[in-house]
Structure formats: C-alpha cells, structure tokens
Design a protein around this motif. Structure first.
Motif, short mmCIF file in Angstrom:
data_model
loop_
_atom_site.label_atom_id
_atom_site.label_comp_id
_atom_site.label_asym_id
_atom_site.label_seq_id
_atom_site.Cartn_x
_atom_site.Cartn_y
_atom_site.Cartn_z
N PHE A 1 -36.12 86.07 64.10
CA PHE A 1 -37.00 87.09 64.66
C PHE A 1 -37.65 87.92 63.56
O PHE A 1 -38.84 88.25 63.64
CB PHE A 1 -36.22 87.99 65.63
CG PHE A 1 -36.03 87.37 66.98
CD1 PHE A 1 -37.02 87.44 67.95
CD2 PHE A 1 -34.87 86.67 67.29
CE1 PHE A 1 -36.86 86.85 69.19
CE2 PHE A 1 -34.68 86.07 68.51
CZ PHE A 1 -35.68 86.16 69.48
N MET A 2 -36.89 88.25 62.53
CA MET A 2 -37.45 89.06 61.44
C MET A 2 -38.61 88.37 60.75
O MET A 2 -39.51 89.03 60.21
CB MET A 2 -36.35 89.42 60.44
CG MET A 2 -35.30 90.37 60.99
SD MET A 2 -35.99 91.94 61.56
CE MET A 2 -36.40 92.68 59.97
N SER A 3 -38.62 87.04 60.78
CA SER A 3 -39.73 86.32 60.15
C SER A 3 -41.06 86.58 60.84
O SER A 3 -42.12 86.27 60.30
CB SER A 3 -39.43 84.82 60.14
OG SER A 3 -39.48 84.29 61.45
N ARG A 4 -41.02 87.14 62.05
CA ARG A 4 -42.26 87.46 62.76
C ARG A 4 -42.98 88.67 62.16
O ARG A 4 -44.17 88.87 62.37
CB ARG A 4 -41.96 87.74 64.24
CG ARG A 4 -41.34 86.56 64.97
CD ARG A 4 -41.10 86.88 66.44
NE ARG A 4 -40.48 85.74 67.13
CZ ARG A 4 -40.26 85.68 68.43
NH1 ARG A 4 -40.61 86.71 69.21
NH2 ARG A 4 -39.69 84.61 68.97
N ARG B 1 -41.27 97.43 63.35
CA ARG B 1 -41.50 97.73 61.94
C ARG B 1 -42.70 96.96 61.40
O ARG B 1 -42.97 95.83 61.77
CB ARG B 1 -40.26 97.36 61.13
CG ARG B 1 -38.98 98.07 61.57
CD ARG B 1 -39.01 99.54 61.21
NE ARG B 1 -38.93 99.71 59.78
CZ ARG B 1 -37.79 99.75 59.09
NH1 ARG B 1 -36.63 99.64 59.72
NH2 ARG B 1 -37.80 99.92 57.78
N ASN B 2 -43.41 97.61 60.47
CA ASN B 2 -44.44 96.91 59.71
C ASN B 2 -44.36 97.27 58.23
O ASN B 2 -45.32 97.08 57.47
CB ASN B 2 -45.83 97.22 60.26
CG ASN B 2 -46.19 98.69 60.12
OD1 ASN B 2 -45.41 99.50 59.61
ND2 ASN B 2 -47.38 99.05 60.59
N ALA C 1 -41.97 89.88 58.71
CA ALA C 1 -41.78 89.98 57.27
C ALA C 1 -41.35 88.63 56.70
O ALA C 1 -40.72 87.83 57.41
CB ALA C 1 -40.70 91.03 56.94
N PRO C 2 -41.65 88.37 55.43
CA PRO C 2 -41.09 87.18 54.78
C PRO C 2 -39.56 87.24 54.87
O PRO C 2 -38.96 88.27 54.56
CB PRO C 2 -41.57 87.29 53.33
CG PRO C 2 -42.76 88.20 53.39
CD PRO C 2 -42.48 89.17 54.50
N PHE D 1 -36.92 90.21 53.98
CA PHE D 1 -35.64 90.30 54.68
C PHE D 1 -34.76 89.14 54.22
O PHE D 1 -35.19 87.98 54.20
CB PHE D 1 -35.80 90.24 56.20
CG PHE D 1 -34.48 90.18 56.92
CD1 PHE D 1 -33.69 91.32 57.03
CD2 PHE D 1 -34.00 88.98 57.45
CE1 PHE D 1 -32.46 91.27 57.65
CE2 PHE D 1 -32.77 88.93 58.08
CZ PHE D 1 -32.00 90.08 58.19
N LEU D 2 -33.51 89.46 53.87
CA LEU D 2 -32.55 88.47 53.40
C LEU D 2 -31.25 88.57 54.20
O LEU D 2 -30.80 89.67 54.51
CB LEU D 2 -32.26 88.68 51.91
CG LEU D 2 -33.46 88.53 50.97
CD1 LEU D 2 -33.12 89.04 49.58
CD2 LEU D 2 -33.91 87.07 50.91
N GLU D 3 -30.66 87.43 54.50
CA GLU D 3 -29.43 87.40 55.30
C GLU D 3 -28.47 86.38 54.73
O GLU D 3 -28.85 85.23 54.45
CB GLU D 3 -29.75 87.06 56.76
CG GLU D 3 -28.53 87.02 57.66
CD GLU D 3 -28.86 86.86 59.14
OE1 GLU D 3 -27.93 86.84 59.97
OE2 GLU D 3 -30.07 86.76 59.47
N LEU D 4 -27.22 86.78 54.55
CA LEU D 4 -26.14 85.86 54.18
C LEU D 4 -25.37 85.48 55.44
O LEU D 4 -25.11 86.33 56.29
CB LEU D 4 -25.19 86.50 53.16
CG LEU D 4 -23.97 85.66 52.77
CD1 LEU D 4 -23.69 85.77 51.28
CD2 LEU D 4 -22.72 86.04 53.57
N HIS D 5 -24.97 84.21 55.52
CA HIS D 5 -24.22 83.75 56.68
C HIS D 5 -23.35 82.57 56.27
O HIS D 5 -23.69 81.83 55.35
CB HIS D 5 -25.18 83.30 57.79
CG HIS D 5 -24.63 83.43 59.16
ND1 HIS D 5 -23.77 82.50 59.71
CD2 HIS D 5 -24.81 84.37 60.12
CE1 HIS D 5 -23.45 82.87 60.95
NE2 HIS D 5 -24.06 84.00 61.22
#
Length: 426
Positions: free
Chosen positions: A368-371, A181-182, A373-374, A187-191
């Motif tokens: 990985f998503m930080s590669r 994806r570009n 997207a913010p 991207f936000l994640e709850l954990h």
C-alpha cells in the motif's frame, strides 16, 4: 555472519522478545489488533519510542508513529515500519521485527552522533493482519487514502463497526483524510521471509523485487438437499460435487500457470462450507473462497477466466446452479522501487552479507505504501519457512543483519534521494 554491525544486535533482540511476551498466555503468540493486549503492546512501543527521543503520535488512521526531525524537513520523510499485531497463535517475529528494526536504527543513528537531512519516522501500522472486521492493512490503507466508508462500516461478530473500533484505538474516522501522506520520500520494511529460499541457500538477506497481487473469489453452488440413502445417483443435485471438481480445477490450473515461466503464481481454496453438512444428506449448498496470488496480473485474468468456465461446467454436470461467482477483493501486484533496492543491495555488499533478489508471496503494508512513495523490503531467513505459527523463528543474527542493511540504506538514501519535493505533509 558479520559481528561488526553498525547497531546493537542485543538491544534489537531484547525489543523483539519483550514485545512478543505481551501475548495471550493460553495462545502464544497472540496479540490481535483492536484488543486489550494490542493496546498494551502499543503502549510499550510508545514508551520505547519516547525513550529513543522520538516524538510519538497516533494518526487518524490509527497508526503509531515516532518521528525525529531532520536537518532539512522540506526534503520529506524516510519511513521505516511494519506492524505489531499478530494472527491467532501467531509468531514472535512477523511484523514485530520490522517495527523493532526501525526503533534500533534511530537509536544507532543517535548513538553515532548522526543527524540526517531527512526526517525519520518509525511506523507501527494498524491491523496489517486480517482483523475481526474482515479487513487487513487497515492503517496503511488509511495512510494511502485507500480506506473508504464501506470498509469503515464492516462489523466484527459482536456488532462493533470498524469505524467505532478505529476511534477506540486512538484514530478518528471522521478526519481520515488527515492520515493521507504526500511527504514520504522512501519507505523501507524488514520482514521474515516466510519461506525457505534464504535458509536453503545460506544467504543473509533477500532484497524483495515485488509483492504479489491477491485476488479473492467467492463461488456458491446451489443444489437440492436430499436423503443420502433414498435419492438415486442420477437424480441428485449435489452442490458439493460441483465444488469438489472446482477445487481440483483450482489446483490443476494454478500448477499449470506456475510452471509456465519466471512469474510467481499460487492459488488456494481456503474456505469450503457445506450445507446442511450432515452425513446422511446430499449437500444442497456449497460455498468456497479462492485466494490467488501472482506477480503478473495477466496470469490472474487467465486463471479467473478458466475457473469461471470450469466451475460453470461442473455446476451443469452436477445439475446445480451457480448463483454467485464474485470477486471479494483484488489488490494488484507491486514492484519494489529499483533505486531503493539498489541501496539495499549496496548496503548488504558493504557489510559483507550474502544477498539475493526474490519476490514476496505474502502481502505487506509496503504494497500500500508504494501507492504514495518509493518502497522496498528486506527479507531475513526464518527457520523452515514457518510463519503465522508459534514455531516461527528467526535468529538474532539474522534480524540484526537485515536491520543493518536498512541502516546502511537509510544513510545512503539521505544523500541520494531527490533534494526537492513537490508536496508537503497532509
């Protein structure tokens, strides 16, 4: 804990519990990636996504994605997600709470009558936990272009390759490039925290500053197997003696590095195999695997250099060789995006919630998503820090509070993110 949250805490809790109930009854809570139970959970999620008005698909990397178009799709995607697979005899919240949070945020937005300018996607990443193929974060690796042919050729104990398993769960390894994806703007994640900091300080949420880098190192010591009763001590070539001293060195050096300052550092020897492994035989071969985690790669370099020297010295002292000192995997630490972190902190303040900054000592899809997207994460407290175990527990109110923080941030980011993008979806 606030009760006037902008979403339905009961509905969110019901989703978490319902997905957790899709488990191996003999080993709760087990829903390993690529299994029939995992696919059953995926089917349940897809149905819930559809009921919430999301257009649902599985990308070529095997990620389940629910999407609702924004008023201005050219602005890109705000993605929320985590994973629905578990470790063996795992918990009800790790990963699951993050996926359910995204689903509830979409429902709350629709219920409020709001339609954002950005497109929203909810992502259930494939196989975040270590899989039977020896690889974790399979889906987020695929979405970020980090899943290569060598990884796809990995096999599980029965001989099936990851390549074939990916096809079996709806992906397509021959068109993996299409998963990259570009077009993701945030991207936000709850954990769950998987630690005791938030609980011990009676705080509602943690805003993650960084996600540790993880280096795994394999060391093999080769000696000679001899009779434990007839071989004099001075004539032994004991591989375990070298390994044992190396294990002690790992603990000692890690403690020294951890005590140096604010940087996070831990190291563990989690695998130790001895051959022939009999009470009356001097060990002839020993293999160990070190897991080292830090927010500062310089500390990892110092740790590895020191353990390299010490393990070689211990091998010489035990009169054995060290045929292998090898890095199995190396993921660098990741700093969470400062603008997204600020939006999360503001969301907590607006809701009257107690928050703090803290690092993550565990790996996540967000790394990985930080590669591409913010990316940023919200932690919620979990009882006694327990995770990856049936005792894993987070309160209903805690999950709702964390989800509400992300809800607030999504609405704010919809207006504050850059209003133009350089690329389109892959």
């Amino acid at each position: 804990m606030k009760t006037n949250l902008p979403l339905d805490a009961d509905r969110l809790w019901a989703d978490v519990m319902a997905l957790a109930d899709i488990t191996d009854p003999v080993r709760p809570y087990t829903r390993r990636s690529f299994t029939a139970l995992f696919l059953e959970g995926r089917a349940w999620l897809a149905q819930r996504f559809a009921e919430a008005g999301l257009v649902t698909r599985i990308d070529t990397a095997g990620n389940l994605i629910g999407r609702i178009e924004g008023n201005n799709p050219e602005l890109g995607v705000i993605a929320i997600g985590s994973h629905s697979d578990t470790v063996p005899s795992g918990g009800r919240f790790d990963g699951i709470a993050g996926v359910a949070t995204g689903l509830e945020i979409v429902r709350a937005l629709r219920q409020s009558g709001a339609r954002l300018d950005h497109t929203i996607e909810i992502i259930d990443f494939l196989a975040e936990e270590p899989s039977e193929y020896g690889l974790s974060c399979v889906g987020s690796r695929g979405m970020t272009g980090s899943l290569d042919g060598k990884m796809l050729d990995l096999t599980e104990p029965g001989g099936e390759t990851l390549r074939d398993a990916l096809r079996r769960v709806g992906g397509n390894p021959d068109r993996l490039i299409e998963a990259k994806r570009n077009d993701i703007s945030a991207f936000l994640e709850l954990h769950i925290e998987q630690g005791i900091v938030l609980e011990s300080r009676s705080l509602d949420v943690g805003v993650v500053t960084s996600i540790v880098g993880i280096r795994r190192i394999e060391i093999v010591f080769q000696g000679e197997a001899d009779h434990a009763g007839t071989t004099p001590m001075a004539l032994r070539h004991d591989a375990l003696a070298a390994a044992a001293n190396t294990v002690a060195a790992v603990r000692r050096v890690a403690e020294q590095l951890a005590a140096e300052g604010e940087n996070y550092f831990v190291a563990t020897v989690g695998i130790l195999t001895v051959e022939p492994s009999a009470s009356n035989i001097v060990p002839g071969r020993c293999r160990l695997v070190i897991d080292a985690r830090t927010t500062n790669p310089e500390l990892t370099a110092r740790f590895v250099g020191t353990i390299d020297l010490e393990s070689a010295a211990h091998a010489a002292a035990a009169k054995v060789t060290r045929p292998k000192f090898e890095t199995l995997s190396d993921g660098p630490p990741v700093a969470c995006d400062p603008d997204l972190r600020a939006a999360l902190r503001q969301g907590a303040h607006d809701l009257g919630l107690g928050e703090m900054d803290l690092p993550s000592g565990a790996g996540h899809d967000a790394a990985f998503m930080s590669r591409i997207a913010p990316s940023a994460m919200v932690f919620v407290p979990c009882r006694k820090g327990k995770s990856h175990a049936p005792e894993e527990w987070a309160d209903r109110e805690a999950i709702a509070a964390g989800a509400a923080v992300i809800y607030q941030a999504v609405r704010a980011l919809d207006q504050s993110l850059p209003r133009s993008r350089g690329g389109e979806a892959a």
